[in-house]
Write a protein that holds these residues in place. Sequence first.
Motif, short mmCIF file in Angstrom:
data_model
loop_
_atom_site.label_atom_id
_atom_site.label_comp_id
_atom_site.label_asym_id
_atom_site.label_seq_id
_atom_site.Cartn_x
_atom_site.Cartn_y
_atom_site.Cartn_z
N UNK A 1 0.81 -1.22 0.00
CA UNK A 1 0.00 0.00 0.00
C UNK A 1 0.84 1.27 0.00
N UNK A 2 1.83 1.36 0.88
CA UNK A 2 2.54 2.62 1.07
C UNK A 2 3.91 2.65 0.40
N UNK A 3 4.47 1.49 0.07
CA UNK A 3 5.78 1.49 -0.60
C UNK A 3 5.66 2.20 -1.95
N UNK A 4 6.62 3.09 -2.23
CA UNK A 4 6.51 3.94 -3.41
C UNK A 4 7.89 4.23 -3.97
N UNK A 5 7.98 4.30 -5.27
CA UNK A 5 9.19 4.76 -5.93
C UNK A 5 8.79 5.45 -7.22
N UNK A 6 9.60 6.36 -7.68
CA UNK A 6 9.30 7.07 -8.93
C UNK A 6 9.26 6.10 -10.10
N UNK A 7 10.19 5.15 -10.11
CA UNK A 7 10.22 4.18 -11.20
C UNK A 7 8.94 3.34 -11.21
N UNK A 8 8.51 2.91 -10.02
CA UNK A 8 7.28 2.13 -9.93
C UNK A 8 6.06 2.93 -10.34
N UNK A 9 6.05 4.20 -9.97
CA UNK A 9 4.92 5.08 -10.33
C UNK A 9 4.85 5.25 -11.85
N UNK A 10 6.00 5.50 -12.47
CA UNK A 10 6.02 5.65 -13.93
C UNK A 10 5.64 4.36 -14.63
N UNK A 11 6.04 3.23 -14.06
CA UNK A 11 5.66 1.93 -14.64
C UNK A 11 4.15 1.74 -14.62
#
Length: 220
Positions: free
Chosen positions: A77-87
């Motif tokens: 739920x809360x784990x986040x990264x810019x790469x993951x968001x763009x994916x």
Amino acid sequence: MPPLLHPAWPLLLGATLTFRALRRALCRLPLPAHVRTDPLRTWRWHNLLVSFAHSIVSGIWALLCIWQTPEMLLDIEMAWSLSGYLLVCFSAGYFIHDTVDIVVSQQARASWEYLVHHVMAMGAFFSGIFWKSFVGGGVLILLVEVSNIFLTLRMMMKINNAQDHLLYRYAGQRNLGGFLLGILLMLNVMILVYFSRLLRSDFCPQRTPSRQHKDKFLTE
């Protein structure tokens, strides 16, 4: 920020147009003899080529995201990264493109299960895109694209009437089945670990977690 005013819309639009441009480019490639004799097979071939490209890029990208941010395996739920968001934005753009492609090509009735799948996937991804929650969950979902590489390749070979090829049997029976079995076993183990932690937390509250486990997810 309300979804209608969210800055992620340009990312979604850009990803959707990218896949549209990719499809137009792939349509210029020569078609196998068995495919070009039938308009439906021709459309399906081009559709699968785009899907194949998406599976390769998103599958490898998802693995890199997990490698860079392993917290996604623990906190979906809360784990986040810019790469993951763009994916997630990238893949949502693909599903938007493919939904439009199916509807415009008048294949909605024949491909209704794909439309249901796409709507469900976009619903899951939009949570991460607009509210930045469950980005880790979206990345984990996209790990299945690794197996879709072999599944899509198998479907393309079937359309091309190449079922007797050794690669068709190998991709269909060994790689895909083995990968899916491994993923399912891994997810089952993770679910059992989380369940055991919740049981200890709810029914054994007097037990104090050791120092090395006190900050782990799902131990409170």
